[in-house]
Design a protein around this motif. Structure first.
Motif, PDB file in Angstrom:
ATOM      1  N   VAL A 156       0.828  -1.204   0.000  1.00  0.00           N
ATOM      2  CA  VAL A 156       0.000   0.000   0.000  1.00  0.00           C
ATOM      3  C   VAL A 156       0.861   1.252   0.000  1.00  0.00           C
ATOM      4  O   VAL A 156       0.600   2.214  -0.728  1.00  0.00           O
ATOM      5  CB  VAL A 156      -0.944   0.001   1.233  1.00  0.00           C
ATOM      6  CG1 VAL A 156      -1.657   1.345   1.355  1.00  0.00           C
ATOM      7  CG2 VAL A 156      -1.969  -1.112   1.110  1.00  0.00           C
ATOM      8  N   VAL A 157       1.925   1.249   0.819  1.00  0.00           N
ATOM      9  CA  VAL A 157       2.794   2.426   0.906  1.00  0.00           C
ATOM     10  C   VAL A 157       3.550   2.653  -0.396  1.00  0.00           C
ATOM     11  O   VAL A 157       3.662   3.775  -0.895  1.00  0.00           O
ATOM     12  CB  VAL A 157       3.783   2.283   2.087  1.00  0.00           C
ATOM     13  CG1 VAL A 157       4.841   3.376   2.032  1.00  0.00           C
ATOM     14  CG2 VAL A 157       3.040   2.330   3.406  1.00  0.00           C
ATOM     15  N   LEU A 158       4.087   1.569  -0.982  1.00  0.00           N
ATOM     16  CA  LEU A 158       4.861   1.701  -2.216  1.00  0.00           C
ATOM     17  C   LEU A 158       4.037   2.246  -3.365  1.00  0.00           C
ATOM     18  O   LEU A 158       4.518   3.030  -4.193  1.00  0.00           O
ATOM     19  CB  LEU A 158       5.463   0.345  -2.613  1.00  0.00           C
ATOM     20  CG  LEU A 158       6.660  -0.131  -1.792  1.00  0.00           C
ATOM     21  CD1 LEU A 158       7.107  -1.514  -2.263  1.00  0.00           C
ATOM     22  CD2 LEU A 158       7.821   0.855  -1.893  1.00  0.00           C
ATOM     23  N   PHE A 159       2.773   1.840  -3.425  1.00  0.00           N
ATOM     24  CA  PHE A 159       1.937   2.239  -4.550  1.00  0.00           C
ATOM     25  C   PHE A 159       1.037   3.437  -4.230  1.00  0.00           C
ATOM     26  O   PHE A 159       0.250   3.844  -5.067  1.00  0.00           O
ATOM     27  CB  PHE A 159       1.084   1.057  -5.021  1.00  0.00           C
ATOM     28  CG  PHE A 159       1.882   0.007  -5.739  1.00  0.00           C
ATOM     29  CD1 PHE A 159       2.156   0.127  -7.089  1.00  0.00           C
ATOM     30  CD2 PHE A 159       2.399  -1.072  -5.042  1.00  0.00           C
ATOM     31  CE1 PHE A 159       2.912  -0.835  -7.747  1.00  0.00           C
ATOM     32  CE2 PHE A 159       3.153  -2.045  -5.694  1.00  0.00           C
ATOM     33  CZ  PHE A 159       3.414  -1.922  -7.051  1.00  0.00           C
ATOM     34  N   SER A 160       1.177   3.977  -3.015  1.00  0.00           N
ATOM     35  CA  SER A 160       0.399   5.175  -2.693  1.00  0.00           C
ATOM     36  C   SER A 160       0.967   6.359  -3.456  1.00  0.00           C
ATOM     37  O   SER A 160       2.162   6.471  -3.686  1.00  0.00           O
ATOM     38  CB  SER A 160       0.480   5.462  -1.184  1.00  0.00           C
ATOM     39  OG  SER A 160       1.799   5.834  -0.837  1.00  0.00           O
ATOM     40  N   GLY A 161       0.112   7.258  -3.847  1.00  0.00           N
ATOM     41  CA  GLY A 161       0.549   8.420  -4.593  1.00  0.00           C
ATOM     42  C   GLY A 161       0.831   8.120  -6.045  1.00  0.00           C
ATOM     43  O   GLY A 161       1.019   9.017  -6.849  1.00  0.00           O
ATOM     44  N   MET A 162       0.907   6.808  -6.395  1.00  0.00           N
ATOM     45  CA  MET A 162       1.163   6.430  -7.781  1.00  0.00           C
ATOM     46  C   MET A 162      -0.140   6.220  -8.544  1.00  0.00           C
ATOM     47  O   MET A 162      -0.138   6.066  -9.756  1.00  0.00           O
ATOM     48  CB  MET A 162       2.000   5.149  -7.827  1.00  0.00           C
ATOM     49  CG  MET A 162       3.401   5.300  -7.259  1.00  0.00           C
ATOM     50  SD  MET A 162       4.306   3.747  -7.310  1.00  0.00           S
ATOM     51  CE  MET A 162       4.397   3.466  -9.086  1.00  0.00           C
ATOM     52  N   GLY A 163      -1.241   6.204  -7.821  1.00  0.00           N
ATOM     53  CA  GLY A 163      -2.509   5.990  -8.490  1.00  0.00           C
ATOM     54  C   GLY A 163      -3.691   6.300  -7.589  1.00  0.00           C
ATOM     55  O   GLY A 163      -3.636   6.069  -6.385  1.00  0.00           O
ATOM     56  N   TYR A 164      -4.721   6.852  -8.170  1.00  0.00           N
ATOM     57  CA  TYR A 164      -5.935   7.135  -7.433  1.00  0.00           C
ATOM     58  C   TYR A 164      -7.063   7.328  -8.437  1.00  0.00           C
ATOM     59  O   TYR A 164      -6.837   7.549  -9.627  1.00  0.00           O
ATOM     60  CB  TYR A 164      -5.781   8.386  -6.563  1.00  0.00           C
ATOM     61  CG  TYR A 164      -5.461   9.645  -7.334  1.00  0.00           C
ATOM     62  CD1 TYR A 164      -6.473  10.424  -7.892  1.00  0.00           C
ATOM     63  CD2 TYR A 164      -4.142  10.031  -7.522  1.00  0.00           C
ATOM     64  CE1 TYR A 164      -6.188  11.573  -8.618  1.00  0.00           C
ATOM     65  CE2 TYR A 164      -3.845  11.187  -8.248  1.00  0.00           C
ATOM     66  CZ  TYR A 164      -4.863  11.940  -8.788  1.00  0.00           C
ATOM     67  OH  TYR A 164      -4.569  13.067  -9.514  1.00  0.00           O
ATOM     68  N   VAL A 165      -8.282   7.235  -7.936  1.00  0.00           N
ATOM     69  CA  VAL A 165      -9.462   7.472  -8.762  1.00  0.00           C
ATOM     70  C   VAL A 165     -10.330   8.495  -8.036  1.00  0.00           C
ATOM     71  O   VAL A 165     -10.653   8.308  -6.861  1.00  0.00           O
ATOM     72  CB  VAL A 165     -10.269   6.179  -8.994  1.00  0.00           C
ATOM     73  CG1 VAL A 165     -11.528   6.482  -9.807  1.00  0.00           C
ATOM     74  CG2 VAL A 165      -9.422   5.127  -9.699  1.00  0.00           C
ATOM     75  N   LYS A 166     -10.672   9.573  -8.723  1.00  0.00           N
ATOM     76  CA  LYS A 166     -11.526  10.575  -8.092  1.00  0.00           C
ATOM     77  C   LYS A 166     -12.554  11.096  -9.088  1.00  0.00           C
ATOM     78  O   LYS A 166     -12.328  11.094 -10.301  1.00  0.00           O
ATOM     79  CB  LYS A 166     -10.698  11.726  -7.529  1.00  0.00           C
ATOM     80  CG  LYS A 166      -9.976  12.563  -8.568  1.00  0.00           C
ATOM     81  CD  LYS A 166      -9.208  13.701  -7.906  1.00  0.00           C
ATOM     82  CE  LYS A 166      -8.480  14.562  -8.920  1.00  0.00           C
ATOM     83  NZ  LYS A 166      -7.722  15.663  -8.277  1.00  0.00           N
ATOM     84  N   VAL A 167     -13.684  11.521  -8.562  1.00  0.00           N
ATOM     85  CA  VAL A 167     -14.763  12.062  -9.383  1.00  0.00           C
ATOM     86  C   VAL A 167     -14.431  13.515  -9.732  1.00  0.00           C
ATOM     87  O   VAL A 167     -14.250  14.347  -8.846  1.00  0.00           O
ATOM     88  CB  VAL A 167     -16.113  11.995  -8.653  1.00  0.00           C
ATOM     89  CG1 VAL A 167     -17.211  12.608  -9.516  1.00  0.00           C
ATOM     90  CG2 VAL A 167     -16.459  10.544  -8.307  1.00  0.00           C
TER      91      VAL A 167
END
Length: 249
Positions: A156-167
């Motif tokens: 979770v920490v490694l891939f945080s900030g590398m991807g997200y989904v927002k409206v």
């Protein structure tokens, strides 16, 4: 008489704390499982806030148990605390699957909070072990659970900030029963997508959580399209995306 009344009050307080711990750690995994079976989604109102509430109550619960060790050993079975540790572990994994934040630092803080929530219940199990055999069994069980917990946290920490989904934008249907949502799906170095999904504008909202029917994704496009893409409703059953018709069913 006074001592008996105080003992009863302690029993009620501790029982309330005990039940609250089970409810908080069951809420997300059980809610997600049951709603998914019927084609619905289960979301907490705020994952960070709920994690902090769970952590705070867990800390208070641990301190209370340590201070009232004799009382706890007299009235409560030790296997209940083992079950609580397992539920705390499952709750952590459920949060990892749901938690989505753009900030790397917020993700680290979130993971630390949830790990400590698990550690508190582990400490209780170790302290309540009245024989060496039970202590060894508890230590082995903890080690077995800690490995996937550590790997999940690292992932979770490694891939945080590398991807997200927002409206990015929402467009209600003419009758107000549906909402077309334009999503920015940012996958970091991997690029991303512009997603358009149709969500029914109804469900159950209990302030702490909400239950909604799973949205129907009708369009995938290039990342960045969400800035200029034209999304309108032709009628209550058809969405126009850059003048192309997309039925919602």
């Amino acid at each position: 008489m006074g001592d008996k009344m105080n003992e009863m009050k302690k029993d009620k307080l501790y029982f309330s704390l005990f039940i609250s711990m089970f409810v908080l750690n069951l809420l997300l995994p059980v809610g997600s499982l049951i709603t998914s079976i019927f084609g619905y989604s289960f979301e907490l109102f705020n994952y960070s806030v709920m994690a902090i509430i769970t952590f705070s109550l867990s800390l208070f619960f641990m301190v209370f148990t340590i201070r009232k060790n004799d009382f706890v050993e007299k009235y409560y079975k030790k296997r209940w605390f083992v079950l609580l540790s397992v539920l705390t572990f499952i709750n952590f994994l459920s949060y990892c699957l749901k938690f989505n934040h753009e900030s790397f630092y917020m993700t680290i803080i979130f993971n630390l909070i949830m790990i400590l929530n698990f550690v508190f219940t582990v400490v209780l199990n170790l302290l309540l072990s009245d024989t060496k055999a039970k202590l060894v069994v508890n230590i082995i069980a903890v080690l077995v659970l800690v490995l996937p917990l550590v790997f999940s946290s690292i992932f979770v920490v490694l891939f945080s900030g590398m991807g997200y989904v927002k409206v990015v934008r929402s467009v209600p249907s003419p009758n107000g029963e549906y909402i077309a949502e334009i999503l920015d799906s940012d996958q970091g170095a991997l690029g991303g997508d512009t997603i358009i999904q149709v969500q029914e504008d109804k469900g159950i909202n209990c302030l702490i959580f909400k239950i909604e029917k799973k949205p129907n994704r009708i369009y995938y496009g290039e990342w960045g399209e969400f800035d200029d893409i034209d999304v309108r409703w032709e009628n209550n059953e058809v969405v126009l995306i850059d003048s192309v018709k997309y039925p919602i069913e």
